[in-house]
Design a protein around this motif. Sequence first.
Motif, PDB file in Angstrom:
ATOM      1  N   GLY A 123      34.245 -29.500 -47.001  1.00 11.94           N
ATOM      2  CA  GLY A 123      34.084 -29.102 -48.397  1.00 11.94           C
ATOM      3  C   GLY A 123      33.059 -28.020 -48.646  1.00 11.94           C
ATOM      4  N   VAL A 124      32.309 -27.627 -47.626  1.00 15.40           N
ATOM      5  CA  VAL A 124      31.313 -26.570 -47.802  1.00 15.40           C
ATOM      6  C   VAL A 124      32.008 -25.283 -48.257  1.00 15.40           C
ATOM      7  CG1 VAL A 124      29.649 -25.085 -46.618  1.00 15.40           C
ATOM      8  CG2 VAL A 124      29.697 -27.540 -46.147  1.00 15.40           C
ATOM      9  N   GLY A 125      31.455 -24.651 -49.281  1.00 22.36           N
ATOM     10  CA  GLY A 125      32.031 -23.401 -49.776  1.00 22.36           C
ATOM     11  C   GLY A 125      33.220 -23.585 -50.697  1.00 22.36           C
ATOM     12  N   THR A 126      33.524 -24.830 -51.072  1.00 27.16           N
ATOM     13  CA  THR A 126      34.637 -25.094 -51.985  1.00 27.16           C
ATOM     14  C   THR A 126      34.105 -25.821 -53.223  1.00 27.16           C
ATOM     15  OG1 THR A 126      35.237 -27.314 -51.208  1.00 27.16           O
ATOM     16  CG2 THR A 126      36.056 -25.437 -49.927  1.00 27.16           C
ATOM     17  N   MET A 127      34.993 -26.099 -54.166  1.00 29.01           N
ATOM     18  CA  MET A 127      34.586 -26.795 -55.379  1.00 29.01           C
ATOM     19  C   MET A 127      34.116 -28.224 -55.085  1.00 29.01           C
ATOM     20  SD  MET A 127      38.342 -27.399 -57.111  1.00 29.01           S
ATOM     21  CE  MET A 127      37.610 -28.054 -58.605  1.00 29.01           C
ATOM     22  N   VAL A 128      34.491 -28.750 -53.920  1.00 30.45           N
ATOM     23  CA  VAL A 128      34.034 -30.083 -53.530  1.00 30.45           C
ATOM     24  C   VAL A 128      32.508 -30.123 -53.446  1.00 30.45           C
ATOM     25  CG1 VAL A 128      34.019 -31.770 -51.645  1.00 30.45           C
ATOM     26  CG2 VAL A 128      36.166 -30.701 -52.340  1.00 30.45           C
ATOM     27  N   ALA A 129      31.894 -28.994 -53.079  1.00 32.62           N
ATOM     28  CA  ALA A 129      30.443 -28.950 -52.873  1.00 32.62           C
ATOM     29  C   ALA A 129      29.663 -28.575 -54.125  1.00 32.62           C
ATOM     30  CB  ALA A 129      30.118 -27.959 -51.752  1.00 32.62           C
ATOM     31  N   GLU A 130      30.361 -28.271 -55.210  1.00 36.40           N
ATOM     32  CA  GLU A 130      29.669 -27.802 -56.412  1.00 36.40           C
ATOM     33  C   GLU A 130      28.724 -28.874 -56.953  1.00 36.40           C
ATOM     34  OE1 GLU A 130      32.549 -26.505 -59.231  1.00 36.40           O
ATOM     35  OE2 GLU A 130      33.230 -24.817 -58.005  1.00 36.40           O
ATOM     36  N   GLY A 131      27.481 -28.473 -57.201  1.00 35.15           N
ATOM     37  CA  GLY A 131      26.494 -29.381 -57.765  1.00 35.15           C
ATOM     38  C   GLY A 131      25.868 -30.339 -56.766  1.00 35.15           C
TER      39      GLY A 131
END
Length: 233
Positions: A123-131
């Motif tokens: 998920g790094v660099g995707t919306m999964v990592a947001e916040g």
Amino acid sequence: MNKVYSSAAEALKGLVKDGQLMAVGGFGLCGIPEALIAALRDSGVKNLTVISNNAGVDGFGLGQLLETRQIKKMISSYVGENKEFERQYLAGELELEFTPQGTLAEKLRAGGAGIPAFFTRTGVGTMVAEGKETREFDGHVYVMERSLTPEVSLVKAHKADKSGNLVFRRTARNFNPAAAMAGKTTVVEVEQLVEVGEIDPDDVHLPGIYVHRIVVNAHPEKRIEKRTTRPAN
């Protein structure tokens, strides 16, 4: 301590409440606690946040609870087989926390092991990592994921003894053990119940310390003859 209850409804009595965080085991349509899901539907509890690999299909599995509008949020890794799920989500009637499948399994496993959080590259660099917090280890960036500890877990096993030692079959072993470990209170639906000592210790997939209530459903409903197509992870 008697862990065996006479019915799914009795096993849930006094346990499930509005607004709870719950985990439900299963993989696709395999290894889902059908009787417990039906009893949860009939209990009338609402505003549930449900952790599950998927949301069943229309009218089956967790799809029943979507139809009765008892779920306000799903924490899932795959939802592509449920049209009512899609309708509610696109209409803003249902919240969704989409989680990579391996990360979801680890969130439950870590919760059951008493680990509050862990780092993963998924998920790094995707919306999964947001916040979320990120950190670099050995030249690679990782994202921190919090573990999950549901108030109640509903799981399905093939066999249990009266102490709650469990044996799973095939794909039912994917998410059910992790969901059972993570739950503060775990209710298991089994097809066979035997006396303590009848399961060889080497055959136990999950020890009874994680299981609080047991109900026997010796004749689960006929599975829907529908194959679920699952993306590679």
